[in-house]
Design a protein around this motif. Structure first.
Motif, short mmCIF file in Angstrom:
data_model
loop_
_atom_site.label_atom_id
_atom_site.label_comp_id
_atom_site.label_asym_id
_atom_site.label_seq_id
_atom_site.Cartn_x
_atom_site.Cartn_y
_atom_site.Cartn_z
N ARG A 149 -2.82 7.57 14.58
CA ARG A 149 -2.54 9.00 14.79
C ARG A 149 -2.36 9.26 16.28
NH1 ARG A 149 -5.14 10.16 9.97
NH2 ARG A 149 -7.05 9.09 10.53
N VAL A 204 -2.83 -0.66 10.86
CA VAL A 204 -2.37 -0.15 9.56
C VAL A 204 -2.49 1.37 9.45
CG1 VAL A 204 -2.90 -2.33 8.42
CG2 VAL A 204 -4.52 -0.44 8.26
N ASP A 205 -3.15 2.00 10.41
CA ASP A 205 -3.19 3.47 10.38
C ASP A 205 -3.34 3.96 11.81
OD1 ASP A 205 -3.22 6.06 9.36
OD2 ASP A 205 -5.42 6.10 9.26
N LYS A 236 -6.08 10.77 4.82
CA LYS A 236 -5.35 10.48 3.58
C LYS A 236 -6.26 10.01 2.45
CE LYS A 236 -2.83 7.59 6.05
NZ LYS A 236 -3.17 8.01 7.41
N SER A 237 -7.18 9.07 2.76
CA SER A 237 -7.95 8.49 1.66
C SER A 237 -8.93 9.50 1.05
CB SER A 237 -8.65 7.20 2.09
OG SER A 237 -9.32 7.40 3.30
N GLN A 296 3.60 0.32 2.86
CA GLN A 296 3.13 -0.59 3.90
C GLN A 296 2.69 -1.92 3.29
OE1 GLN A 296 -0.61 0.54 5.77
NE2 GLN A 296 0.41 0.46 7.77
N GLN A 297 2.90 -2.96 4.05
CA GLN A 297 2.42 -4.28 3.66
C GLN A 297 0.90 -4.23 3.47
OE1 GLN A 297 2.84 -6.94 6.92
NE2 GLN A 297 2.37 -8.77 5.74
N TYR A 298 0.40 -4.84 2.40
CA TYR A 298 -1.05 -4.87 2.14
C TYR A 298 -1.64 -6.08 2.84
CZ TYR A 298 -5.47 -5.32 -0.35
OH TYR A 298 -6.80 -5.45 -0.66
N LEU A 299 -2.72 -5.83 3.62
CA LEU A 299 -3.32 -6.91 4.40
C LEU A 299 -4.79 -7.08 4.01
CD1 LEU A 299 -1.77 -5.88 7.82
CD2 LEU A 299 -1.22 -7.95 6.54
N VAL A 329 0.87 -1.17 0.00
CA VAL A 329 0.00 0.00 0.00
C VAL A 329 0.91 1.22 0.00
CG1 VAL A 329 -1.80 1.24 1.28
CG2 VAL A 329 -1.66 -1.27 1.40
N ILE A 339 -6.39 -4.17 11.43
CA ILE A 339 -6.90 -5.27 10.61
C ILE A 339 -6.70 -6.56 11.39
CG2 ILE A 339 -6.61 -6.52 8.43
CD1 ILE A 339 -6.32 -3.89 7.07
N GLU A 384 -11.96 -4.98 9.95
CA GLU A 384 -11.40 -3.67 10.32
C GLU A 384 -11.97 -3.20 11.66
OE1 GLU A 384 -11.12 -0.57 7.47
OE2 GLU A 384 -10.47 -1.94 5.87
N LYS A 429 0.91 5.28 0.89
CA LYS A 429 0.13 6.34 1.52
C LYS A 429 0.92 7.64 1.51
CE LYS A 429 -2.09 3.08 4.64
NZ LYS A 429 -2.50 2.74 6.01
N VAL A 440 -4.33 14.89 7.00
CA VAL A 440 -4.91 14.15 8.11
C VAL A 440 -5.67 12.93 7.59
CG1 VAL A 440 -6.34 14.26 10.15
CG2 VAL A 440 -5.05 16.27 9.45
N ASN A 495 -6.87 3.31 13.51
CA ASN A 495 -8.04 3.07 12.66
C ASN A 495 -7.63 3.02 11.21
OD1 ASN A 495 -10.62 2.82 11.65
ND2 ASN A 495 -11.04 5.01 11.74
N PRO A 496 -7.67 1.85 10.61
CA PRO A 496 -8.13 0.60 11.22
C PRO A 496 -7.00 -0.23 11.80
CG PRO A 496 -7.89 0.31 8.86
CD PRO A 496 -7.45 1.71 9.17
P1 ADP Z 1 -6.97 7.44 6.35
O1 ADP Z 1 -7.69 6.99 7.58
O2 ADP Z 1 -6.03 8.55 6.61
O3 ADP Z 1 -7.90 7.80 5.25
P2 ADP Z 1 -5.91 4.72 6.18
O4 ADP Z 1 -4.47 4.45 6.28
O5 ADP Z 1 -6.75 4.36 7.35
O6 ADP Z 1 -6.09 6.25 5.79
O7 ADP Z 1 -6.45 3.97 4.90
C1 ADP Z 1 -7.82 4.02 4.52
C2 ADP Z 1 -8.38 2.63 4.31
O8 ADP Z 1 -7.58 1.88 3.43
C3 ADP Z 1 -8.41 1.80 5.58
O9 ADP Z 1 -9.57 2.04 6.32
C4 ADP Z 1 -8.36 0.39 5.04
O10 ADP Z 1 -9.64 -0.02 4.60
C5 ADP Z 1 -7.47 0.51 3.81
N1 ADP Z 1 -6.08 0.20 4.16
C6 ADP Z 1 -5.13 1.05 4.56
N2 ADP Z 1 -3.98 0.41 4.79
C7 ADP Z 1 -4.17 -0.90 4.51
C8 ADP Z 1 -3.34 -2.07 4.51
N3 ADP Z 1 -2.06 -1.99 4.88
N4 ADP Z 1 -3.90 -3.24 4.16
C9 ADP Z 1 -5.20 -3.30 3.80
N5 ADP Z 1 -6.01 -2.24 3.76
C10 ADP Z 1 -5.53 -1.04 4.10
#
Ligand code: ADP
Ligand code: MG
Length: 692
Positions: free
Chosen positions: A689, A686-687, A537-538, A574-577, A526, A677, A582, A528, A535, A674-675
């Motif tokens: 703050r 995986v995220d 990201k998505s 980041q490693q994708y999971l 992944v 996994i 979640e 990011k 703040v 949050n989240p």
């Molecule tokens: P933000 O909360 O800042 O928008 P996130 O890092 O939480 O960013 O990523 C948003 C969404 O992407 C997560 O809620 C999750 O569903 C998916 N995601 C993020 N990182 C991973 C990961 N390493 N593996 C699988 N899914 C991920």
């Protein structure tokens, strides 16, 4: 220390007045009318006598030592008067007058001023801007208060800042014919505090149940400590008001409290084992049951009635609240079949019929008291003109006084006609209610307290594989540069220092570095966007998941470089999971107390469904499990329809590690993961703050 306040041998009133309709007169009248066992000294420089008592020009002229002084004089004269009391050796001063911190900075200055005087002489101050105290103990009979509700001696003690609500509760007991013991309403509470009073009442043998009303806690940590200690010994019943934003504002305007949504107070009550109520009527009715009834050992209720319908209503209320209405044991059934009328219904509820006699009621009560099936008895009693209702009432009193299992009674009568029945029940200490639902809720409260007392607190592990020093160092560095938000790298380092598992990650400055990082982590990955200004990201296209190879990683980085105009933009690889559940965990600092910790379903669920649960640090293992079970999505954790669940021990551990992390690092203001996994046997953040 507070013993002299609540059990004074002498009371003086500075500002005693000959004017009938004044507080300075009323307090003297109340002391006399209530039969105060000590001496009363009106103080007034201009009067010789007030209400038949010799008045003195100054407190210094009183012939005896004075335990408690009331001050009913304008605020600006109070500091000087407190000084005089100090010279006289007075122990406690109740300031009924207002005009202090509740009015603004000028009043606040006067309050500080008299407090300094009091401290100099070791006087404890009650109030100001308050009603005062009452002690109905027959040996004391102190009515140091200007209100008008005269209690019979009883076992319930009431404590609240708000005089209005304390009085309201007091009147509720009076209305039910239930006595009270100590009453304390301390207004601004500049010195003697609510927790201090609760501790005193906890030690007071004559107090069986403590009732309090709270709009916001001034010193949550002390309240928590005291309430936890006292509630383990006797029931502490509380009502928290100001639950709505509007209510909180109303509360703030008369106490100077905080106008914000208040999860923490409820959590404090829960953790301390305080029984909470949303409704003042329910609080009063429950306290009446605690005042005279023993605590049940379980939740199974036997119902006795002489009219069908109301017992059905009671059954519904009890069962909805999680209580049980088990069948009669074979022995009880056989016994009652023999004793009751042929047409009587011998099951639970037992219907003795309107023609049921005192003997019938007694047989039912005795049988249920002896029957292991039951932990308490609910009686529905209508007073028909063709039976000896007074005898029925007397039997109830006799059984209630055995104190084996609690009894509550829904009394269906015309109180003006059946005065003797009402008197027998009230004086005999049978808690009576005018609606079956009310009586059932009082029984429910008794069972709730039983559960509190018998609950397992759970373990508080101290994870030794943590590195608080590293956490402190990272936070120290961020603080030195004036930053309030930690960078992703800092956050992940802190998590690792607490052995909170995170998905493998690397930082990269550009596409080439990103590709190298991805290869090191292993595909899929992944990417990011990482920058101080970003703040969520998505929301801005700063998260691209499931990238299978180098070209895909470079493309993702290029897109972000083009679309995101953030300064110091870097890339978090980041490693994708895939395919996990979640979840979210978080923590938030609470003023004057540790942190609240949150758990729930993560990702989009948390925003749409707000399916989360809370607790306070430090979170015990039992509490961590409660947090898992409390969410609506709990079945997802256990696994549904072929989907695998998540190993809950891992989640409990994670909650407790988070609890330890924020406890070790109190500078953390808010933190969320949050989240997270979660898989059957592993979890990864995986995220995350952290803000300071
Ligand atoms: P933000 O909360 O800042 O928008 P996130 O890092 O939480 O960013 O990523 C948003 C969404 O992407 C997560 O809620 C999750 O569903 C998916 N995601 C993020 N990182 C991973 C990961 N390493 N593996 C699988 N899914 C991920
Ligand atoms: Mg997120």
């Amino acid at each position: 220390m507070l013993d002299t306040l609540f059990r004074p041998k002498s009371v003086a009133v500075i500002g005693a007045s000959s004017k009938e309709l004044s507080i300075g007169n009323r307090i003297i009248k109340n002391l006399i009318d209530f039969g105060f066992k000590g001496a009363i000294y009106p103080i007034n420089p201009k009067a010789d006598e007030i209400r038949g008592l010799k008045a003195y020009k100054s407190i210094l002229d009183c012939p005896e030592n004075i335990d408690v002084v009331h001050m009913v004089i304008p605020a600006q004269f109070v500091p000087q008067a407190v000084g005089d009391c100090g010279k006289k050796g007075v122990k406690h001063i109740i300031i009924n007058s207002g005009g202090f911190s509740e009015t603004g900075p000028e009043g606040e200055a006067i309050e500080k001023d008299f407090l300094a005087q009091a401290q100099k002489y070791g006087i404890r101050m009650f109030g100001p801007n308050c009603q005062g105290i009452i002690n109905s103990d027959p040996a004391i009979r102190a009515y140091c208060n200007f209100t008008f509700t005269k209690p019979d001696p009883g076992f319930i003690s009431i404590v609240a800042l708000s005089g209005g609500v304390a009085e309201l509760i007091h009147q509720g007991f009076s209305e039910m014919g239930v006595g009270t013991r100590i009453y304390a309403s301390n207004g601004n509470a500049c010195d003697v505090t609510i927790p201090e009073i609760i501790r005193y009442l906890g030690d007071d043998d004559g107090t069986r149940v403590i009732v309090t009303y709270v709009e916001g806690l001034r010193d949550p940590a002390t309240f928590m400590e005291v309430a936890q200690e006292v509630a383990a010994r006797k029931p502490v019943l509380a009502m928290k008001a100001g639950r709505t934003q509007e209510g909180a504002q109303a509360a703030a305007s008369h106490t100077g409290g905080l106008a914000r949504e208040d999860i923490a107070t409820d959590l404090i009550f829960k953790k301390a084992g305080v029984l909470t109520f949303m409704d003042e009527g329910e609080l009063i009715q429950a306290a009446a049951a605690f005042a005279s009834q023993p605590i049940p050992r379980g939740n199974r209720v036997g119902i006795i009635t002489n009219t069908g319908g109301p017992a059905v209503i009671a059954t519904d209320v009890l069962v909805a609240a999680g209580l049980e209405i088990p069948p009669l044991s074979a022995k009880t059934k056989a016994l009652l079949t023999e004793k009751l009328y042929l047409e009587a219904s011998v099951s639970n509820p037992v219907d003795v019929l309107a023609t049921g006699t005192a003997e019938h009621y007694r047989a039912c009560m005795d049988a249920m008291m002896a029957d292991e099936q039951f932990d308490g008895i609910f009686i529905n009693f209508v007073t028909p003109f063709f039976v000896d209702n007074e005898s029925i009432a007397r039997e109830m009193v006799a059984v209630s006084q055995q104190q084996k299992k609690p009894i509550v009674c829904n009394l269906m009568t015309d109180k003006r006609q059946w005065t003797e029945v009402v008197r027998i029940l009230q004086e005999g200490g049978v808690p009576c209610y005018s609606l079956p639902g009310a009586a059932a809720r009082a029984m429910t409260a008794l069972v709730r307290y039983h559960k509190i007392r018998s609950r397992e607190i759970g373990e508080l592990p101290n994870f030794a594989d943590t590195d608080p020093a590293q956490g402190e160092e990272i936070i120290g560095r961020a603080r030195a540069t004036g930053r309030r938000n930690l960078t992703a790298a800092e956050v992940y380092e802190i998590l690792s220092a607490y052995n909170i598992p995170v998905a493998d990650w690397r930082l990269a400055a550009n596409a080439a570095e990103a590709e190298k990082a991805a290869a090191a982590i292993g595909y899929p990955v992944v990417v990011k966007a990482d920058a101080p200004s970003i703040v969520h990201k998505s929301d801005i296209g700063g998260v691209v998941v499931d990238l299978p190879d180098g070209p895909a990683v470079r493309e993702a980085v290029a897109q972000m470089e083009k679309n995101l105009a953030a300064a110091d933009l870097r890339f978090f690889i980041q490693q994708y999971l895939p395919g996990g559940l979640e979840l979210i965990m978080g923590a938030k600092a609470e003023e004057g107390l540790g942190h609240t910790v949150m758990f729930g379903l993560g990702g989009i669920y948390v925003e749409i469904m707000q399916d989360v649960s809370f607790n306070l640090t430090p979170v015990t293992s039992t509490e961590a499990q409660e947090m898992l079970s409390a969410i609506k999505g709990a079945p997802l954790l256990r696994g549904v329809r072929g989907q695998k669940g998540v190993e809950q021990a891992r989640l409990r551990e994670l909650i407790q590690r988070l609890s330890q992390l924020v406890t070790d690092l109190p500078a953390i203001r808010e933190m969320d993961l949050n989240p997270i996994i979660a898989y059957e046997d592993r979890v990864f953040v995986v995220d995350a703050r952290i803000s300071l």
